[in-house]
Design a protein around this motif. Sequence first.
Motif, PDB file in Angstrom:
ATOM      1  N   ALA A 116       0.696  -1.159   0.037  1.00 49.70           N
ATOM      2  CA  ALA A 116       0.013  -0.167   0.023  1.00 49.70           C
ATOM      3  C   ALA A 116       0.928   1.432   0.160  1.00 49.70           C
ATOM      4  O   ALA A 116       0.407   2.089  -0.868  1.00 49.70           O
ATOM      5  N   LEU A 117       2.021   1.288   0.816  1.00 43.74           N
ATOM      6  CA  LEU A 117       2.876   2.548   0.689  1.00 43.74           C
ATOM      7  C   LEU A 117       3.541   2.457  -0.632  1.00 43.74           C
ATOM      8  O   LEU A 117       3.735   3.699  -1.209  1.00 43.74           O
ATOM      9  N   ALA A 118       4.012   1.524  -1.123  1.00 45.40           N
ATOM     10  CA  ALA A 118       4.451   1.793  -2.622  1.00 45.40           C
ATOM     11  C   ALA A 118       3.595   2.335  -3.462  1.00 45.40           C
ATOM     12  O   ALA A 118       4.003   2.896  -4.236  1.00 45.40           O
ATOM     13  N   ARG A 119       2.183   1.787  -3.364  1.00 45.45           N
ATOM     14  CA  ARG A 119       1.391   2.424  -4.427  1.00 45.45           C
ATOM     15  C   ARG A 119       1.194   4.049  -4.009  1.00 45.45           C
ATOM     16  O   ARG A 119       1.180   4.703  -4.977  1.00 45.45           O
ATOM     17  N   ALA A 120       1.180   4.331  -2.794  1.00 47.51           N
ATOM     18  CA  ALA A 120       0.789   5.628  -2.261  1.00 47.51           C
ATOM     19  C   ALA A 120       2.112   6.584  -2.821  1.00 47.51           C
ATOM     20  O   ALA A 120       1.909   7.553  -3.250  1.00 47.51           O
ATOM     21  N   VAL A 121       3.390   5.846  -2.584  1.00 45.69           N
ATOM     22  CA  VAL A 121       4.320   6.824  -2.975  1.00 45.69           C
ATOM     23  C   VAL A 121       4.608   7.022  -4.481  1.00 45.69           C
ATOM     24  O   VAL A 121       4.692   8.209  -5.151  1.00 45.69           O
ATOM     25  N   ASP A 122       3.960   5.848  -5.280  1.00 43.32           N
ATOM     26  CA  ASP A 122       3.993   6.131  -6.720  1.00 43.32           C
ATOM     27  C   ASP A 122       2.909   7.219  -7.287  1.00 43.32           C
ATOM     28  O   ASP A 122       3.111   7.786  -8.188  1.00 43.32           O
ATOM     29  N   ARG A 123       1.819   7.378  -6.257  1.00 41.79           N
ATOM     30  CA  ARG A 123       0.859   8.495  -6.682  1.00 41.79           C
ATOM     31  C   ARG A 123       1.257   9.846  -6.418  1.00 41.79           C
ATOM     32  O   ARG A 123       0.601  10.729  -6.829  1.00 41.79           O
ATOM     33  N   LEU A 124       2.179  10.099  -5.676  1.00 38.51           N
ATOM     34  CA  LEU A 124       2.621  11.323  -5.396  1.00 38.51           C
ATOM     35  C   LEU A 124       3.231  12.112  -6.479  1.00 38.51           C
ATOM     36  O   LEU A 124       3.673  11.627  -7.599  1.00 38.51           O
ATOM     37  N   ASP A 125       3.182  13.390  -6.574  1.00 32.76           N
ATOM     38  CA  ASP A 125       3.762  14.204  -7.664  1.00 32.76           C
ATOM     39  C   ASP A 125       5.167  14.352  -7.701  1.00 32.76           C
ATOM     40  O   ASP A 125       5.793  13.826  -6.401  1.00 32.76           O
ATOM     41  N   SER A 126       5.774  14.436  -8.736  1.00 31.02           N
ATOM     42  CA  SER A 126       7.257  14.492  -8.904  1.00 31.02           C
ATOM     43  C   SER A 126       8.071  15.641  -7.649  1.00 31.02           C
ATOM     44  O   SER A 126       9.141  14.913  -6.912  1.00 31.02           O
ATOM     45  N   ARG A 127       7.405  16.218  -7.337  1.00 35.34           N
ATOM     46  CA  ARG A 127       8.030  17.516  -6.338  1.00 35.34           C
ATOM     47  C   ARG A 127       7.886  16.749  -4.830  1.00 35.34           C
ATOM     48  O   ARG A 127       8.881  16.904  -4.292  1.00 35.34           O
ATOM     49  N   ASP A 128       6.832  16.241  -4.649  1.00 42.04           N
ATOM     50  CA  ASP A 128       6.671  15.587  -3.439  1.00 42.04           C
ATOM     51  C   ASP A 128       7.578  14.441  -3.219  1.00 42.04           C
ATOM     52  O   ASP A 128       8.215  14.064  -2.077  1.00 42.04           O
ATOM     53  N   ARG A 129       7.855  13.635  -4.330  1.00 48.94           N
ATOM     54  CA  ARG A 129       8.690  12.646  -4.252  1.00 48.94           C
ATOM     55  C   ARG A 129      10.209  12.928  -4.257  1.00 48.94           C
ATOM     56  O   ARG A 129      10.854  12.362  -3.530  1.00 48.94           O
ATOM     57  N   LEU A 130      10.310  13.928  -4.828  1.00 46.58           N
ATOM     58  CA  LEU A 130      12.001  14.729  -4.779  1.00 46.58           C
ATOM     59  C   LEU A 130      12.125  15.226  -3.256  1.00 46.58           C
ATOM     60  O   LEU A 130      13.073  14.897  -2.695  1.00 46.58           O
ATOM     61  N   GLU A 159      12.918  26.726   4.527  1.00 44.18           N
ATOM     62  CA  GLU A 159      12.987  25.314   5.428  1.00 44.18           C
ATOM     63  C   GLU A 159      11.394  25.343   6.039  1.00 44.18           C
ATOM     64  O   GLU A 159      11.121  24.042   6.141  1.00 44.18           O
ATOM     65  N   ALA A 160      10.999  26.369   6.511  1.00 44.87           N
ATOM     66  CA  ALA A 160       9.399  26.166   6.842  1.00 44.87           C
ATOM     67  C   ALA A 160       8.442  25.554   5.908  1.00 44.87           C
ATOM     68  O   ALA A 160       7.809  24.839   6.282  1.00 44.87           O
ATOM     69  N   THR A 161       8.615  25.863   4.628  1.00 46.81           N
ATOM     70  CA  THR A 161       7.835  25.383   3.597  1.00 46.81           C
ATOM     71  C   THR A 161       8.196  23.932   3.560  1.00 46.81           C
ATOM     72  O   THR A 161       7.179  23.161   3.345  1.00 46.81           O
ATOM     73  N   ALA A 162       9.622  23.715   3.494  1.00 47.82           N
ATOM     74  CA  ALA A 162       9.660  22.350   3.254  1.00 47.82           C
ATOM     75  C   ALA A 162       9.396  21.319   4.405  1.00 47.82           C
ATOM     76  O   ALA A 162       8.770  20.039   4.310  1.00 47.82           O
ATOM     77  N   SER A 163       9.372  21.847   5.617  1.00 48.15           N
ATOM     78  CA  SER A 163       8.708  21.139   6.767  1.00 48.15           C
ATOM     79  C   SER A 163       7.329  20.931   6.637  1.00 48.15           C
ATOM     80  O   SER A 163       6.855  19.765   6.791  1.00 48.15           O
ATOM     81  N   ARG A 164       6.640  22.026   6.348  1.00 52.45           N
ATOM     82  CA  ARG A 164       5.298  21.944   6.222  1.00 52.45           C
ATOM     83  C   ARG A 164       4.862  20.787   5.063  1.00 52.45           C
ATOM     84  O   ARG A 164       4.024  20.288   5.198  1.00 52.45           O
ATOM     85  N   GLN A 165       5.323  20.963   4.078  1.00 53.14           N
ATOM     86  CA  GLN A 165       5.137  20.124   2.906  1.00 53.14           C
ATOM     87  C   GLN A 165       5.399  18.529   3.166  1.00 53.14           C
ATOM     88  O   GLN A 165       4.781  17.658   2.838  1.00 53.14           O
ATOM     89  N   LEU A 166       6.487  18.507   3.914  1.00 52.78           N
ATOM     90  CA  LEU A 166       6.817  16.987   4.296  1.00 52.78           C
ATOM     91  C   LEU A 166       6.073  16.591   5.249  1.00 52.78           C
ATOM     92  O   LEU A 166       5.261  15.254   5.286  1.00 52.78           O
ATOM     93  N   ALA A 167       5.392  17.344   6.075  1.00 57.10           N
ATOM     94  CA  ALA A 167       4.103  17.162   7.009  1.00 57.10           C
ATOM     95  C   ALA A 167       2.895  16.620   6.304  1.00 57.10           C
ATOM     96  O   ALA A 167       2.332  15.664   6.689  1.00 57.10           O
ATOM     97  N   ARG A 168       2.834  17.440   5.543  1.00 59.57           N
ATOM     98  CA  ARG A 168       1.477  17.222   4.610  1.00 59.57           C
ATOM     99  C   ARG A 168       1.447  16.048   3.783  1.00 59.57           C
ATOM    100  O   ARG A 168       0.686  14.947   3.831  1.00 59.57           O
ATOM    101  N   THR A 169       2.866  15.700   3.051  1.00 60.64           N
ATOM    102  CA  THR A 169       3.034  14.471   2.402  1.00 60.64           C
ATOM    103  C   THR A 169       2.948  13.103   3.375  1.00 60.64           C
ATOM    104  O   THR A 169       2.210  11.966   2.817  1.00 60.64           O
ATOM    105  N   ARG A 170       3.380  13.340   4.536  1.00 64.43           N
ATOM    106  CA  ARG A 170       3.324  12.098   5.462  1.00 64.43           C
ATOM    107  C   ARG A 170       1.900  11.709   5.987  1.00 64.43           C
ATOM    108  O   ARG A 170       1.708  10.734   5.982  1.00 64.43           O
TER     109      ARG A 170
END
Length: 253
Positions: A143-157, A180-191
């Motif tokens: 399930a995690l592999a499929r979820a990661v595959d569905r992320l857009d390229s920027r989130d995957r990067l 840095e604050a944006t990166a932190s928020r976006q990682l939290a959103r992606t998780r």
Amino acid sequence: MNASYARDLELARQCAAGEEPAWERFVLEYRPLLYRAADALDASGGARDLADSLYADLYGMPESGSERRSLFRYFQGRSSLATWLRAVLAQRYVDRLRAQKRLEPLPDEDSALPFRHQGSHEGRDSDPPDPDRSRHVELLRQALARAVDRLDSRDRLRLSCYYVQDLTLAETGRLLKEHEATASRQLARTRRDLRKDVEGQLRVDAGLSDAQVAECFESASEDAGPLDLRLMLGDRTPGSPAARKKPAPDRSI
């Protein structure tokens, strides 16, 4: 109201409104405090993911089509912002422990006794492994592999920079040309999005109940090897930088 509390309240108001300068200040000043508080709760570092995930709720990541609802709206300035953040983090840690406690099996008759009679039970092997554990870990891995595959390229990067290449948030932000604050928020959103996607797959595609979904995550927390994001995001060909790289610190999704 105490003047410093008033400043904290104004900072919280600005962050709740999504003002970028306020968020930059908040991350720089309060992220070290949250990490220290997390380490005080769990010296092994197991509570740091709670500190990381707190950013998404503080920012108020909107669900699809809904407005932002920042956790900061609950801060009333009756204490310092630092004290309030520690209290929120501690409550989440307690909630996690309670949830894990509910998943623990009841003790068997032998272990419930204050002592054990000598005889047929003496020297008995440890309890057999849970027969569903490997299945749960595999379901979660797929399930995690499929979820990661569905992320857009920027989130995957961004995930790859932080989890695979073991860059700091500041380094990740510079690479993606974001603060840095944006990166932190976006990682939290992606998780958060990954977790929601995985839970949905387990319930709908695998037909698991809420209790079984929780057991999948519990099994994976004890045997996270198959869930290594480096295998899903990195180049693992022999001789590649990712293949030569030492395992990164645990940064749980």
